[in-house]
Design a protein around this motif. Structure first.
Motif, PDB file in Angstrom:
ATOM      1  N   TYR A   1     -23.989  31.002  66.094  1.00  0.00           N
ATOM      2  CA  TYR A   1     -23.161  30.352  67.098  1.00  0.00           C
ATOM      3  C   TYR A   1     -23.400  28.847  67.051  1.00  0.00           C
ATOM      4  O   TYR A   1     -24.549  28.386  67.081  1.00  0.00           O
ATOM      5  N   PHE A   2     -22.289  28.093  66.990  1.00  0.00           N
ATOM      6  CA  PHE A   2     -22.360  26.639  66.904  1.00  0.00           C
ATOM      7  C   PHE A   2     -21.719  26.012  68.142  1.00  0.00           C
ATOM      8  O   PHE A   2     -20.577  26.335  68.481  1.00  0.00           O
ATOM      9  N   CYS A   3     -22.440  25.124  68.759  1.00  0.00           N
ATOM     10  CA  CYS A   3     -21.893  24.289  69.821  1.00  0.00           C
ATOM     11  C   CYS A   3     -21.362  23.008  69.185  1.00  0.00           C
ATOM     12  O   CYS A   3     -21.961  22.497  68.211  1.00  0.00           O
ATOM     13  N   ALA A   4     -20.248  22.498  69.668  1.00  0.00           N
ATOM     14  CA  ALA A   4     -19.666  21.298  69.066  1.00  0.00           C
ATOM     15  C   ALA A   4     -18.965  20.472  70.133  1.00  0.00           C
ATOM     16  O   ALA A   4     -18.541  20.991  71.167  1.00  0.00           O
ATOM     17  N   LEU A   5     -18.850  19.193  69.881  1.00  0.00           N
ATOM     18  CA  LEU A   5     -18.103  18.330  70.779  1.00  0.00           C
ATOM     19  C   LEU A   5     -17.108  17.499  69.991  1.00  0.00           C
ATOM     20  O   LEU A   5     -17.325  17.163  68.828  1.00  0.00           O
ATOM     21  N   TRP A   6     -16.001  17.195  70.652  1.00  0.00           N
ATOM     22  CA  TRP A   6     -15.006  16.285  70.093  1.00  0.00           C
ATOM     23  C   TRP A   6     -14.992  15.038  70.939  1.00  0.00           C
ATOM     24  O   TRP A   6     -14.756  15.099  72.137  1.00  0.00           O
ATOM     25  N   SER A   7     -15.240  13.920  70.284  1.00  0.00           N
ATOM     26  CA  SER A   7     -15.167  12.655  70.979  1.00  0.00           C
ATOM     27  C   SER A   7     -13.987  11.857  70.456  1.00  0.00           C
ATOM     28  O   SER A   7     -13.885  11.630  69.255  1.00  0.00           O
ATOM     29  N   GLY A   8     -13.116  11.442  71.336  1.00  0.00           N
ATOM     30  CA  GLY A   8     -11.958  10.678  70.910  1.00  0.00           C
ATOM     31  C   GLY A   8     -12.322   9.370  70.252  1.00  0.00           C
ATOM     32  O   GLY A   8     -11.628   8.903  69.355  1.00  0.00           O
ATOM     33  N   THR A   9     -13.451   8.787  70.648  1.00  0.00           N
ATOM     34  CA  THR A   9     -13.859   7.506  70.068  1.00  0.00           C
ATOM     35  C   THR A   9     -14.252   7.679  68.606  1.00  0.00           C
ATOM     36  O   THR A   9     -14.133   6.748  67.813  1.00  0.00           O
ATOM     37  N   ALA A  10     -14.722   8.854  68.226  1.00  0.00           N
ATOM     38  CA  ALA A  10     -15.118   9.096  66.838  1.00  0.00           C
ATOM     39  C   ALA A  10     -14.074   9.899  66.080  1.00  0.00           C
ATOM     40  O   ALA A  10     -14.111   9.958  64.858  1.00  0.00           O
ATOM     41  N   SER A  11     -13.147  10.517  66.797  1.00  0.00           N
ATOM     42  CA  SER A  11     -12.082  11.324  66.190  1.00  0.00           C
ATOM     43  C   SER A  11     -12.613  12.401  65.256  1.00  0.00           C
ATOM     44  O   SER A  11     -12.084  12.596  64.158  1.00  0.00           O
ATOM     45  N   LYS A  12     -13.649  13.067  65.667  1.00  0.00           N
ATOM     46  CA  LYS A  12     -14.164  14.144  64.830  1.00  0.00           C
ATOM     47  C   LYS A  12     -14.999  15.094  65.685  1.00  0.00           C
ATOM     48  O   LYS A  12     -15.416  14.770  66.786  1.00  0.00           O
ATOM     49  N   LEU A  13     -15.250  16.286  65.127  1.00  0.00           N
ATOM     50  CA  LEU A  13     -16.152  17.247  65.743  1.00  0.00           C
ATOM     51  C   LEU A  13     -17.585  16.942  65.314  1.00  0.00           C
ATOM     52  O   LEU A  13     -17.831  16.673  64.137  1.00  0.00           O
ATOM     53  N   THR A  14     -18.501  16.999  66.260  1.00  0.00           N
ATOM     54  CA  THR A  14     -19.928  16.918  65.962  1.00  0.00           C
ATOM     55  C   THR A  14     -20.539  18.268  66.292  1.00  0.00           C
ATOM     56  O   THR A  14     -20.376  18.760  67.409  1.00  0.00           O
ATOM     57  N   PHE A  15     -21.221  18.866  65.319  1.00  0.00           N
ATOM     58  CA  PHE A  15     -21.760  20.213  65.481  1.00  0.00           C
ATOM     59  C   PHE A  15     -23.252  20.184  65.744  1.00  0.00           C
ATOM     60  O   PHE A  15     -23.977  19.326  65.233  1.00  0.00           O
ATOM     61  N   GLY A  16     -23.718  21.177  66.501  1.00  0.00           N
ATOM     62  CA  GLY A  16     -25.137  21.458  66.572  1.00  0.00           C
ATOM     63  C   GLY A  16     -25.566  22.196  65.312  1.00  0.00           C
ATOM     64  O   GLY A  16     -24.748  22.520  64.451  1.00  0.00           O
ATOM     65  N   THR A  17     -26.849  22.475  65.202  1.00  0.00           N
ATOM     66  CA  THR A  17     -27.382  23.087  63.983  1.00  0.00           C
ATOM     67  C   THR A  17     -27.161  24.589  63.925  1.00  0.00           C
ATOM     68  O   THR A  17     -27.422  25.207  62.901  1.00  0.00           O
ATOM     69  N   GLY A  18     -26.652  25.171  64.994  1.00  0.00           N
ATOM     70  CA  GLY A  18     -26.375  26.604  64.995  1.00  0.00           C
ATOM     71  C   GLY A  18     -27.556  27.420  65.496  1.00  0.00           C
ATOM     72  O   GLY A  18     -28.714  27.059  65.287  1.00  0.00           O
ATOM     73  N   THR A  19     -27.243  28.530  66.151  1.00  0.00           N
ATOM     74  CA  THR A  19     -28.265  29.471  66.639  1.00  0.00           C
ATOM     75  C   THR A  19     -27.901  30.854  66.159  1.00  0.00           C
ATOM     76  O   THR A  19     -26.808  31.348  66.444  1.00  0.00           O
ATOM     77  N   ARG A  20     -28.819  31.454  65.407  1.00  0.00           N
ATOM     78  CA  ARG A  20     -28.563  32.811  64.898  1.00  0.00           C
ATOM     79  C   ARG A  20     -28.937  33.823  65.969  1.00  0.00           C
ATOM     80  O   ARG A  20     -30.030  33.777  66.531  1.00  0.00           O
ATOM     81  N   LEU A  21     -28.011  34.745  66.247  1.00  0.00           N
ATOM     82  CA  LEU A  21     -28.231  35.835  67.200  1.00  0.00           C
ATOM     83  C   LEU A  21     -28.304  37.147  66.437  1.00  0.00           C
ATOM     84  O   LEU A  21     -27.415  37.454  65.645  1.00  0.00           O
ATOM     85  N   GLN A  22     -29.365  37.881  66.685  1.00  0.00           N
ATOM     86  CA  GLN A  22     -29.505  39.219  66.111  1.00  0.00           C
ATOM     87  C   GLN A  22     -29.599  40.214  67.258  1.00  0.00           C
ATOM     88  O   GLN A  22     -30.474  40.089  68.116  1.00  0.00           O
ATOM     89  N   VAL A  23     -28.694  41.187  67.274  1.00  0.00           N
ATOM     90  CA  VAL A  23     -28.688  42.203  68.311  1.00  0.00           C
ATOM     91  C   VAL A  23     -29.033  43.543  67.676  1.00  0.00           C
ATOM     92  O   VAL A  23     -28.407  43.945  66.691  1.00  0.00           O
TER      93      VAL A  23
END
Lengths: 114, 112
Positions: free
Chosen positions: B88-110
């Motif tokens: 699972y990746f959290c990400a943000l879009w900033s209009g000032t940068a015009s791009k998505l910035t992603f977190g490093t991801g979190t692996r979930l094992q169920v």
């Protein structure tokens, strides 16, 4: 079915060779993107294009080149100048580049340089 | 600059357990926030999004609320299934940068 296709899924190349990764979309999206994914580092933006015949460098453009001659296609060339090219490459597209627009991702190409 | 910080994984849960994956961000302006999911060997799919403060995004039993005061967008699900195993990746879009910035991801094992 509409979507993004990337080919091939796995690609092997010898060190020093250029290689081109394909990305095609039939979603009629204006914007397209290339990301690189490495373990533990999330996704990093290589290049993006907001419209045909125009593209901008992302955060890690060195050693890569792109073209956008058609709306549907945004190929990425990994050149011999890229020092560490082995990675998982993801292509994405969106309607435009405003904040609420979802980016749709292709299945990715895993490039291994031997 | 913009950044996204996610909790490190892997997160290992038993089926039907409650899930929380923490995400905090740093951004200029008023970013849009996203959660993407990546199943093994595949690209990313949008899971949910929120475009302004106090918005709640939800999909497939997952929820996240855009908290401007704590700059957070934590992902929650009341009862996870084995089929939720993914990164699972959290990400943000900033209009000032015009791009998505992603977190490093979190692996979930169920597990069953």
């Amino acid at each position: 079915d509409g979507g993004i296709t990337q080919s091939p899924k796995y690609l092997f190349r010898k060190e020093g060779q250029n290689v081109t990764l394909s990305c095609e979309q039939n979603l009629n999206h204006d914007a397209m993107y290339w990301y690189r994914q490495d373990p533990g580092q999330g996704l990093r933006l290589i290049y993006y294009s907001q419209i045909v015949n125009d593209f901008q460098k992302g955060d890690i453009a060195e050693g890569y080149s792109v073209s956008r001659e058609k709306k549907e296609s945004f190929p990425l060339t990994v050149t011999s100048a890229q020092k560490n090219p082995t990675a998982f490459y993801l292509c994405a597209s969106s309607i435009g580049t405003s904040g609420g627009n979802e980016q749709f991702f292709g299945p990715g190409t895993r490039l291994t340089v031997l | 600059g913009n950044s996204v910080t996610q909790m490190e994984g892997p997160v290992t849960l038993s089926e039907e357990a409650f899930l929380t994956i923490n995400c905090t961000y740093t951004a200029t302006g008023y970013p849009s926030l996203f959660w993407y999911v990546q199943y093994p060997g595949e690209g990313l799919q949008l899971l949910l999004k929120a475009t302004k403060a106090d918005d709640k995004g939800s999909n497939k039993g997952f929820e996240a609320t855009y908290r401007k005061e704590t700059t957070s967008f934590h992902l929650e699900k009341g009862s996870v299934q084995v089929s939720d195993s993914a990164v699972y990746f959290c990400a943000l879009w900033s209009g000032t940068a015009s791009k998505l910035t992603f977190g490093t991801g979190t692996r979930l094992q169920v597990t069953l």
